[in-house]
Scaffold this active site. Structure first.
Site, PDB file in Angstrom:
ATOM      1  N   LYS A 172     -44.738 -40.287  64.008  1.00  0.00           N
ATOM      2  CA  LYS A 172     -45.998 -41.005  63.853  1.00  0.00           C
ATOM      3  C   LYS A 172     -46.526 -41.418  65.218  1.00  0.00           C
ATOM      4  CE  LYS A 172     -45.522 -43.301  59.407  1.00  0.00           C
ATOM      5  NZ  LYS A 172     -45.261 -44.644  58.893  1.00  0.00           N
ATOM      6  N   HIS A 198     -48.386 -46.375  69.326  1.00  0.00           N
ATOM      7  CA  HIS A 198     -49.603 -47.142  69.601  1.00  0.00           C
ATOM      8  C   HIS A 198     -49.292 -48.218  70.619  1.00  0.00           C
ATOM      9  CE1 HIS A 198     -48.148 -50.294  66.915  1.00  0.00           C
ATOM     10  NE2 HIS A 198     -47.855 -49.342  66.057  1.00  0.00           N
ATOM     11  N   HIS A 209     -46.541 -50.780  70.645  1.00  0.00           N
ATOM     12  CA  HIS A 209     -45.178 -50.478  71.082  1.00  0.00           C
ATOM     13  C   HIS A 209     -44.985 -50.796  72.548  1.00  0.00           C
ATOM     14  CE1 HIS A 209     -45.344 -47.768  67.428  1.00  0.00           C
ATOM     15  NE2 HIS A 209     -44.392 -48.643  67.165  1.00  0.00           N
TER      16      HIS A 209
HETATM   17  N1  ARG Z   1     -41.321 -49.239  63.725  1.00  0.00           N
HETATM   18  C1  ARG Z   1     -42.159 -50.367  63.368  1.00  0.00           C
HETATM   19  C2  ARG Z   1     -43.594 -50.093  63.791  1.00  0.00           C
HETATM   20  O1  ARG Z   1     -43.826 -49.289  64.651  1.00  0.00           O
HETATM   21  C3  ARG Z   1     -41.705 -51.653  64.007  1.00  0.00           C
HETATM   22  C4  ARG Z   1     -40.350 -52.095  63.582  1.00  0.00           C
HETATM   23  C5  ARG Z   1     -40.116 -53.545  63.849  1.00  0.00           C
HETATM   24  N2  ARG Z   1     -38.815 -54.004  63.440  1.00  0.00           N
HETATM   25  C6  ARG Z   1     -38.414 -54.195  62.169  1.00  0.00           C
HETATM   26  N3  ARG Z   1     -37.168 -54.555  61.967  1.00  0.00           N
HETATM   27  N4  ARG Z   1     -39.246 -54.068  61.166  1.00  0.00           N
HETATM   28  O2  ARG Z   1     -44.504 -50.675  63.259  1.00  0.00           O
END
Ligand code: ARG
Length: 562
Positions: free
Chosen positions: A127, A130, A133
């Site tokens: 994905k 963005h 991150h």
């Molecule tokens: N991968 C998720 C995103 O990009 C963020 C994860 C954050 N951590 C969690 N334990 N939910 O939106």
């Protein structure tokens, strides 16, 4: 140990042994009004032990310091004991406290024995990456450094988005059109391109959707081929992003993606099914949160699959079992606030009281950031862009090209990171390359430039520091202001920690740089009488060590040439 605050505390305890447990250096505050003095000791908490109102307590304590030459005055204002330092004693106390390392040791004790788990950066495989991150990486890493500075044991987890229906698509796409060699070159981008291609082809051929779904079901059921590919995508991606992390000096103790918690998620479903707080709603298993003003937390979809929140429930439980944390932090965009409130509330309802130790640390967006390469923002694009712009600025500088390249990279990184940390995290940021890269103003390059100046002066000076210098030579106004700013370090890092707000350290460092530059404009260091040079160098040695630590806490690269 030479700190004035220490000696104040010791004197108080000598006169009032009953205060032994209550009186400590960390009780001092910065006076609300600088006119009151340089530091203040609130006496409210001594009241109960001494059986007197705070104002009377302060009056009693004041007497202890009647003839103390460390202070110009000691006053009682409404229960606060306000100390105005004599400048000489103040310089001695602050600078030796830094130069003998006591201040850092003291801070290191505060979190000793405590464990914190932090979940940040947490990119998604395939994905689109963005800008959130980038912020999560930068803010999360600084929070980690603050805790680490205060002596906490910190477990850093990258909760990769490596599970979900997109992996069915990716596996299908890779089997149909993939190329092993291309994958190896730049996995993060390559997987993203395959993902985009899948969606394009799917428009013409709807049968792809069900083919992808089938692959995801296979993956979930442990089909060896699906698992093998999935593992490869993950390994390649981690290898790829590690290069960028290394470049900006970020690392993790664990890359534990959502997939890691897949079997835990199945256990969560069983546990929730058996719990009175769950119900079935439109075929899905949920925890009802209406009473708390939130939509239900979905634990199992109507098709039987787990979702993001199921895996977060499992992850929290797993982390608590494994690390028994005193604090757990998630760093993501503010947009995920509701998600975390649901997860936390659900765990609480399921009887996991320790979830009160968890906190979601949210942040706003960065607006207007773009690179010459286009709109999809990969972390390394931003740092590449910053670097190439710095190289433009530095093109006429007479530095060896390889060196210049390394320095430009670090200036670019520092600029992007400082920009991100300079404002309170919940605010949105307007990104403007020119402003971010400017060498004066409140920017990363300005901070690095001032640091280089400090280091250069120390290197060039021939002053020999043997023992203590003459502190009475460090009492003029600008020197006093600089030392005062240095003395705020301790309270600043505590508030950065309490509020989970690296921006506190960012504005502090800007102030420190400004005060240093003022000092430097007025006070010559090299070419003065020996004892003057020596005392100023003693000051700069303390400043350098404090300044360097602030840069490290913010994760701005420390350079000594530019
Ligand atoms: N991968 C998720 C995103 O990009 C963020 C994860 C954050 N951590 C969690 N334990 N939910 O939106």
């Amino acid at each position: 140990m030479n700190s004035i605050k220490d000696s104040v505390i010791q004197k108080i305890i000598r006169s009032f042994p009953a205060l032994k447990e209550l009186a400590s250096v960390s009780a001092f505050e910065v006076p609300k009004n600088p006119e009151f003095g340089d530091t203040a000791l609130p006496c409210f908490r001594f009241s109960a032990v001494l059986k007197k109102p705070p104002v009377a307590v302060a009056e009693e304590l004041k007497k202890i310091f009647r003839d103390d030459t460390s202070f110009e005055s000691v006053e009682n204002t409404g229960g606060y004991l306000n100390f105005k330092y004599s400048r000489k004693a103040f310089a001695e106390s602050v600078l030796s406290d830094i130069n003998d390392g006591s201040v850092f040791e003291r801070l290191k004790e505060e979190g000793s024995g405590k464990t914190m788990v932090i979940d940040y950066s947490s990119l998604n495989i395939a994905k689109e990456p963005h800008i959130g991150h980038l912020r999560s990486t930068i803010i999360g890493n600084s929070i980690y450094r603050i805790y680490d500075f205060l002596g906490w044991k910190v477990i850093r987890i990258n909760h990769l988005g490596d599970w979900g229906t997109q992996f069915g698509k990716l596996i299908y796409a890779f089997i149909s059109w993939g190329d092993e060699k291309e994958l190896g070159k730049n996995p993060v981008r390559y997987l993203q391109d395959l993902y985009v291609r899948f969606h394009k082809e799917e428009e013409n051929d709807p049968s792809l959707s069900s083919a992808a779904r089938d692959w995801f079901v296979k993956l979930e059921n442990g089909d060896p081929e699906a698992r093998k590919l999935w593992q490869r995508f993950k390994d390649y991606t981690i290898e790829g992003i590690k290069k960028t992390y290394d470049r900006i000096d970020v690392s993790f103790d664990f890359y534990r993606g959502e997939g890691y918690y897949e079997s835990g998620a199945k256990d969560v479903i069983k546990m929730v099914e058996a719990s009175p707080v769950s119900k079935i709603s439109e075929g899905a298993l949920v925890i009802d949160l209406e009473e708390y003003g939130m939509p239900p937390c979905i634990v199992r979809k109507s098709d039987g699959a787990t979702i993001y929140s199921t895996r977060d429930l499992a992850a929290a439980i797993d982390r608590h079992n494994e690390f028994g944390f005193d604090k757990m932090i998630y760093v993501t965009e503010l947009k995920q606030q509701l998600h975390f409130s649901q997860v936390f509330k659900s765990l609480e309802l399921l009887g996991y009281d320790w979830i009160k130790k968890a906190e979601h640390i949210g942040f706003g967006s960065i607006l207007g950031i773009s690179t010459r390469k286009g709109n999809v923002i990969y972390l390394e694009d931003i740092f590449d862009e910053a670097k190439s712009r710095v190289l433009d600025i530095m093109k006429d500088r007479d530095i060896d090209e390889t060196q210049k390249d390394i320095i430009a990279d670090k200036i670019g990184i520092g600029a992007v990171i400082f920009q991100d940390l300079s404002r309170s995290r919940v605010k949105n940021i307007e990104f403007d390359w020119e402003r971010v890269l400017s060498f004066d103003g409140e920017t990363g390059p300005y901070l690095q430039y001032s640091y280089v100046r400090i280091v250069n002066i120390i290197q060039k000076s021939s002053a020999v520091i043997n023992g203590m210098p003459d502190f009475s030579l460090l009492t003029d106004d600008v020197t006093y202001e600089l030392i005062k700013t240095m003395s705020y370090f301790e309270s600043k890092i505590r508030s950065a920690y309490n509020e989970h707000e690296p921006s506190v350290m960012a504005s502090y460092l800007i102030n420190l740089a400004k005060e240093f530059n003022r000092f430097y404009r007025v006070n010559r260091i090299i070419g003065e009488e020996n004892d003057v040079s020596e005392s100023r160098i003693f000051l700069l040695i303390a400043l350098e060590s404090l300044y360097r630590r602030c840069l490290q806490i913010l994760n701005i690269p420390v350079i000594d040439k530019m």
